[in-house]
Scaffold this motif. Structure first.
Motif, mmCIF file in Angstrom:
data_model
loop_
_atom_site.group_PDB
_atom_site.id
_atom_site.type_symbol
_atom_site.label_atom_id
_atom_site.label_comp_id
_atom_site.label_asym_id
_atom_site.label_seq_id
_atom_site.Cartn_x
_atom_site.Cartn_y
_atom_site.Cartn_z
ATOM 1 N N GLN A 231 48.496 43.164 35.848
ATOM 2 C CA GLN A 231 47.519 43.189 36.927
ATOM 3 C C GLN A 231 46.841 44.565 37.070
ATOM 4 O O GLN A 231 45.711 44.643 37.540
ATOM 5 C CB GLN A 231 48.198 42.820 38.248
ATOM 6 N N TRP B 89 54.331 41.684 34.820
ATOM 7 C CA TRP B 89 53.279 41.062 35.630
ATOM 8 C C TRP B 89 52.500 42.120 36.406
ATOM 9 O O TRP B 89 51.269 42.116 36.448
ATOM 10 C CB TRP B 89 53.891 40.038 36.577
ATOM 11 N N LEU C 24 43.280 37.982 37.387
ATOM 12 C CA LEU C 24 44.610 38.577 37.513
ATOM 13 C C LEU C 24 44.902 38.923 38.969
ATOM 14 O O LEU C 24 46.054 38.830 39.414
ATOM 15 C CB LEU C 24 44.707 39.844 36.659
ATOM 16 N N GLN C 25 43.862 39.346 39.673
ATOM 17 C CA GLN C 25 44.055 39.748 41.063
ATOM 18 C C GLN C 25 44.180 38.549 42.002
ATOM 19 O O GLN C 25 44.870 38.628 43.023
ATOM 20 C CB GLN C 25 42.886 40.639 41.521
#
Length: 339
Positions: free
Chosen positions: A334, A330, A210-211
């Motif tokens: 994250q 989003w 995700l990062q």
């Protein structure tokens, strides 16, 4: 599922309690092919996703109907809509009938054909028996075994992250990828190197992905690839291989596997499988989901050289239609492990 088809996309009001100490919250209960989605009636934002095979009714015969996402889960849902109660109870009954009944195979093994069946178990290729078992397992049992696999996996990855806004975003992501049969997206902090599909429509993401992923479109591509791999190569098979032949036979007989049969299985899941999906299959998945392929292609290979077919044949070169996730969703996804 035949029992579910006439109810597909059914919606009703409900009252959701996230924890025993939380206040009841009004939600919209949405029935999908394999899940229930609970959404905020004002914002339409998805709040939670429950697996239908694991659904448990806590007060049979009483009103309003009270459900939980599993026998050991603290969440509850009250429903008093007649049609929705009928739909949920019909689905639960259908799934229960499809569960392997204890003793079914055991009786055969102890009967006149016991020696024959025993010989088949020993001399018939174990792989064929495992393939047969994987193909025969009903959704409820697949869901149970997926949870056992996740339980062992969390010994090395830690428990799935549970930030409220992030969880809502993960549900929204699953619904955007497949509105009728959404994967149950979970995020873990440690050890996992790549998206992982487990039995029961569980899709586990490493937080670091995700990062490092710049857009939700690219992340959706990773999920499409993982779910496509699972459709091509059933994740139930390696689970049964780990459990072993005797545990597989017991599964056929009782419908369950002892948790200790999967001790250490989670560690083997940390090694990403070798990709086997063809470019054509990947493009078909992007086409079906109405998601652009280019962000994923460049995330896999910044130069685009090895993923050129996905770039050149992108079914949505101008962007996903509609967007995969809003900017707020989003960001929340994250941050799911921070809240």
């Amino acid at each position: 599922m035949t029992a579910l088809r006439k109810y597909l996309r059914l919606e009703s009001p409900g009252l959701w309690r996230e924890t025993p100490s939380a206040q009841l919250r009004e939600v919209v209960v949405g029935l999908r092919e394999a899940t229930i989605v609970l959404s905020d009636p004002k914002t339409e934002m998805a709040l939670a996703q429950w697996s239908l095979p694991a659904l448990t009714r806590l007060n049979p015969g009483k009103l309003p109907a009270l459900y939980s996402p599993g026998e050991d889960d603290a969440e509850t849902l009250e429903v008093d809509d007649t049609e929705m109660m009928a739909a949920l109870d019909t689905v639960r009954t259908a799934l229960e009938r499809r569960r392997p009944k204890p003793g079914r195979l055991r009786g055969v093994l102890l009967g006149g054909f016991g020696a024959v069946i025993g010989s088949l178990a020993v001399f018939w290729l174990p792989g064929q028996l495992i393939d047969y078992t994987a193909a025969m397992l009903p959704p409820a049992t697949r869901s149970d075994l997926g949870k056992l696999a996740l339980q062992d996996l969390t010994k090395v990855t830690g428990s799935p992250c549970t930030g409220k806004a992030g969880t809502a975003a993960s549900v929204a992501l699953g619904l955007r990828i497949n509105p009728t049969h959404p994967p149950h997206v979970l995020v873990v902090r440690d050890a996992l190197q790549a998206p992982l599909a487990l039995p029961g429509d569980l899709l586990i993401l490493p937080e670091k992905l995700l990062q490092s992923t710049e857009t939700p479109d690219a992340l959706a591509g990773y999920i499409l690839n993982a779910t496509g791999q699972a459709a091509l190569s059933d994740p139930m098979r390696p689970l049964l291989e780990k459990a072993g032949l005797l545990a597989t036979i017991r599964l056929l007989a009782s419908g369950a596997i002892a948790p200790e049969a999967l001790d250490g299985y989670g560690e083997s899941l940390l090694i990403p499988p070798t990709p086997t999906l063809s470019d054509e299959a990947q493009l078909a998945a992007f086409q079906a989901a109405k998601i652009t392929a280019q962000p994923y292609a460049y995330a896999v290979d910044k130069s685009g050289e090895t993923t050129l077919p996905l770039i050149e044949a992108d079914p949505f070169p101008k962007g996903s239609q509609p967007e995969v996730l809003s900017a707020a969703h989003w960001k929340a996804l994250q941050d799911i492990c921070n809240g």
